[in-house]
Design a protein around this motif. Structure first.
Motif, PDB file in Angstrom:
ATOM      1  N   ASP A   1      39.971  30.374  40.397  1.00  0.00           N
ATOM      2  CA  ASP A   1      39.401  31.337  41.340  1.00  0.00           C
ATOM      3  C   ASP A   1      39.762  32.755  40.912  1.00  0.00           C
ATOM      4  N   HIS A   2      38.787  33.659  40.972  1.00  0.00           N
ATOM      5  CA  HIS A   2      39.044  35.055  40.601  1.00  0.00           C
ATOM      6  C   HIS A   2      40.082  35.706  41.512  1.00  0.00           C
ATOM      7  N   ALA A   3      40.324  35.135  42.673  1.00  0.00           N
ATOM      8  CA  ALA A   3      41.298  35.709  43.598  1.00  0.00           C
ATOM      9  C   ALA A   3      42.737  35.473  43.155  1.00  0.00           C
ATOM     10  N   LEU A   4      42.963  34.467  42.323  1.00  0.00           N
ATOM     11  CA  LEU A   4      44.332  34.175  41.870  1.00  0.00           C
ATOM     12  C   LEU A   4      44.675  35.120  40.729  1.00  0.00           C
ATOM     13  N   ALA A   5      45.441  36.158  41.062  1.00  0.00           N
ATOM     14  CA  ALA A   5      45.731  37.216  40.100  1.00  0.00           C
ATOM     15  C   ALA A   5      46.958  36.928  39.256  1.00  0.00           C
ATOM     16  N   LEU A   6      47.929  36.201  39.806  1.00  0.00           N
ATOM     17  CA  LEU A   6      49.211  36.020  39.116  1.00  0.00           C
ATOM     18  C   LEU A   6      49.829  34.699  39.540  1.00  0.00           C
ATOM     19  N   ILE A   7      50.333  33.956  38.560  1.00  0.00           N
ATOM     20  CA  ILE A   7      51.162  32.785  38.826  1.00  0.00           C
ATOM     21  C   ILE A   7      52.564  33.075  38.316  1.00  0.00           C
ATOM     22  N   ILE A   8      53.546  32.950  39.194  1.00  0.00           N
ATOM     23  CA  ILE A   8      54.950  33.000  38.791  1.00  0.00           C
ATOM     24  C   ILE A   8      55.354  31.560  38.505  1.00  0.00           C
ATOM     25  N   LEU A   9      55.620  31.246  37.245  1.00  0.00           N
ATOM     26  CA  LEU A   9      55.790  29.855  36.823  1.00  0.00           C
ATOM     27  C   LEU A   9      56.781  29.106  37.699  1.00  0.00           C
ATOM     28  N   ALA A  10      57.912  29.727  37.957  1.00  0.00           N
ATOM     29  CA  ALA A  10      58.922  29.169  38.861  1.00  0.00           C
ATOM     30  C   ALA A  10      59.739  30.341  39.380  1.00  0.00           C
TER      31      ALA A  10
END
Length: 725
Positions: free
Chosen positions: A217-226
């Motif tokens: 989804d274009h809304a997911l800007a950043l994932i912090i892995l853990a």
């Protein structure tokens, strides 16, 4: 004086809690129950801070210079004002569909344009006995909330893992740090596969309310892995008396790393200068350091091992996300601003950082804080974060707070957003269960009273977030024109001190201009902080002045604790405990004392009867304070719960948090504006945005004395209106 104090040793001995005489006269209960801001009220910022559509063209990317930008306009940086959504059953959990719609709309009205979902894994697995057996109602609510946020133009930051229990079944301590999954992620194949499966089953599954998996989804800007998964930090979290500081599972991989680097025991002994008779590389019997606070060559190599291990983990985990179709940014190791962790973060696509002033470890009786102003150490929590930034990469403060019940926490609403704007940081997230609530009185344990990390219930924290939307997201505070890189060479910068970080004597420069880490390059003519680090910032300041990069007349005097930004908009005076902000659209001051009037330009604070935050902002479009006819005045003092009990007279140690209603400390302030008007009036604004009849009015010169204890209840907001004659 406070609501309740433990006054004497005699009281302790008899088990009696003695209330302070007359204290009830100084604290006034909040009257509002509903806290939903009314549309078109002075607290509705959506007219001048609109959230646009989230589509392919507006996907957030690392644009020019490593700044967050939209995909179709990478040359134009955007600032993201973040709502922390760290719900648990104790704070009510994720809202139902109707609640999610109301909540997302409220976030948009208040200026938020990105949200961080934290501990979603714990919520999904609450009371579940089998691995990956997500609670179906919670999953549905999360999916619906994501869709509601997106409809309101609010992007997402999501942790790939928050809980140290991951998605294992059968645990009831998912919001605590009891598990070892974060350490095992670096070392154990089963743990890595568990993390991978969690991403596949949550992020990569279709959201029925958007028709697309969150990971695509274009809304997911950043994932912090853990979240907070550095090896050293994890070992500190699990440190216990009588227990080795480092988990024995690190010994075998550390020995393998040493063998690859040194090849022979003799070579290792020469490098370290000390080695036990029974320590042999070939046998894998080289020991971990017994504790982390002794500076040894062994400790320097352990840091180097951590760096390589952590970088390898990021590469491996990132590949999983990319293979699942993720195109957004990836980060990890979002706390612990040491030299070692800085080197681990060097290869990240985006850098994230958590930082706190006067941190509190829990809610149990006996929990304590320092009760200190952040001005006493020149906003060190902000400076530590600034020194963790890598120039050329997006920088996101994923958590910060100046925690309740610290009486100076009004400072956070000015210190962090003002310096975040000066530094040019990309996103700012004040941590809490949630930044807002729809109403007081919800029947959940963490909603029955103000608590640390519960900023939504705190009128002081909420006033700070209101101001942050203006001075940070709206951009009232300008970005510094100075960049001072802290040169980083590589592992040769490691010392034998595991806790080494950028020296405070140098991070003072963050109060003047932008600072951050930069890979060593040939930078002739640039002002930089080199290696080895100098003893102070004087030479850097001298160079900035002589080169003309710092304007003539800049009042910075490090010896006196006086720091003025290169823009001239920020002035921190450590001695007087004040931060002053003067910009065209906002003027503000946070002060622990006011011995003489403070002239900010348009606003002059003549007198105040205690420590407070006072701010004045233009809110009728893009007009400046000198022209605006509608001004938002913020006056924040302190707030406590009814019946709070402390174990000491300085109110550092909590015995009982008390209960609602929230009480606001009464305060008075005398103000003057350098403007005249045909008529002017000052009206209280309720915490829900309701504008009440004026309490002050006049003609000509605008000068008045104001109390936050109004006929309509205590508040932190006022509307100043000026009409032409």
């Amino acid at each position: 004086m406070k609501i309740v104090r433990l006054l004497t040793a005699a009281a302790i001995a008899c088990g009696c809690w003695i209330p302070q005489a007359g204290a009830s006269d100084e604290w006034v209960p909040v009257r509002e129950v509903s806290l939903e801001v009314k549309a078109a009220s002075p607290l509705d910022f959506s007219a001048f801070l609109p959230n646009g559509p989230i589509d392919a063209g507006h996907r957030l990317v690392a644009g020019a210079g490593g700044r967050l930008a939209y995909a179709t306009s990478p040359e134009e940086p955007v600032r993201m004002f973040c709502a922390s959504l760290a719900w648990s059953p104790a704070s009510g959990g994720f809202p139902d569909h109707a609640g999610a719609d109301r909540y997302a709309r409220q976030l948009a009205l208040r200026g938020y344009n990105i949200a961080r979902l934290h501990f979603t894994d714990a919520s999904l697995m609450h009371d579940r006995q089998k691995d990956f057996d997500f609670d179906p109602e919670t999953l549905d609510r999360i999916h619906y909330l994501l869709a509601a946020l997106k409809r309101n133009g609010i992007y997402w930051i999501i942790d790939g893992l928050s809980s140290s229990r991951g998605a294992y079944g059968g645990y009831d301590d998912r919001w605590e740090a009891g598990g070892d999954l974060k350490l095992r992620l670096h070392l154990d194949e089963e743990a890595f596969e568990h993390w991978k499966t969690l991403q596949e089953k949550f992020l990569a599954k279709i959201n029925p309310y958007t028709g697309i998996a969150p990971i695509r989804d274009h809304a997911l800007a950043l994932i912090i892995l853990a979240n907070e998964n550095g090896i050293e930090f994890d070992s500190v979290v699990h440190e216990r008396p009588g227990k080795p500081h480092y988990d024995e599972t690190l010994a075998a991989p550390f020995n393998r790393w040493l063998a690859k680097r040194y090849q022979t025991t003799d070579a290792l002994a020469r490098a370290w200068g000390e080695l036990g008779d029974d320590e042999r590389l070939a046998a894998g019997t080289v020991r971990l350091p017994t504790e982390r606070y002794t500076d040894l060559a062994r400790m320097r190599d352990l840091q180097a091992f951590f760096i390589e291990t952590e970088r390898a983990s990021v590469a491996r985990m990132s590949k999983v996300l990319r293979d699942l179709g993720y195109r957004g940014l990836i980060s990890s190791y979002n706390n612990w601003p040491t030299v070692q962790t800085g080197l681990s973060r060097r290869e990240l696509e985006a850098v994230t950082m958590n930082t706190y002033h006067d941190w509190v470890g829990g809610y149990a009786p006996g929990s304590a804080l320092l009760q200190a102003s952040s001005m006493e150490n020149s906003a060190n929590y902000m400076r530590m974060a600034a020194a963790a930034r890598w120039f050329g990469k997006p920088f996101i403060v994923s958590e910060y707070d100046h925690l309740f019940w610290n009486r100076y926490r009004y400072e956070a609403g000015l210190v962090m957003p003002a310096y975040a704007a000066l530094q040019g940081w990309d996103a700012l997230c004040r941590h809490g269960h949630g930044p807002i609530v729809l109403a007081y009185g919800e029947p959940y344990p963490h909603k029955r009273a103000m608590l640390p990390y519960a900023i939504a219930l705190d009128p002081v924290a909420r006033a700070g977030e209101t101001l942050a939307a203006l001075i940070y997201r709206r951009g009232d505070v300008a970005e510094s024109g100075i960049a001072v890189p802290f040169v980083v060479r590589g592992k040769q910068d490691l010392s034998e001190d595991m806790q080494a970080r950028e020296p405070e004597r140098l991070t003072d420069l963050a109060l003047v201009g932008r600072i951050g880490l930069l890979q060593a390059v040939n930078s002739d003519g640039e002002t930089e902080v080199g290696q080895p680090r100098p003893d102070g910032a004087w030479n850097v300041m001298k160079d900035l002045r002589s080169s003309g990069r710092l304007p003539q007349g800049n009042r910075t005097d490090i010896e006196r604790g006086l720091y003025e930004s290169d823009t001239g908009q920020l002035l921190l005076d450590r001695t007087s405990g004040q931060l002053r902000v003067s910009t065209p659209a906002t003027e503000a001051a946070a002060f622990s004392s006011l011995r003489q009037p403070v002239d900010l330009g348009t606003l002059r604070i003549e007198q105040a009867d205690g420590n407070a935050l006072v701010a004045l902002s233009a809110i009728d479009g893009g007009n400046a304070l000198t022209k605006s006819r509608r001004l938002l005045l913020i006056f924040a003092t302190d707030a406590q719960n009814t019946g709070m009990v402390f174990r000491d007279s300085e109110e550092r140690i909590i015995e009982d948090f008390g209960s609602l209603p929230v009480l606001i400390r009464k305060g008075q302030v005398a103000l003057a504006l350098s403007r005249t008007a045909g008529t002017w009036r000052v009206s209280p604004i309720g915490l829900d945005g309701t504008v009440y009849p004026p309490v002050r009015a006049g003609t000509g010169a605008v000068t008045f004395r104001l109390s936050n204890d109004t006929p309509y209840g205590p508040t932190t907001y006022f509307l100043v209106e000026l009409d032409d004659g």
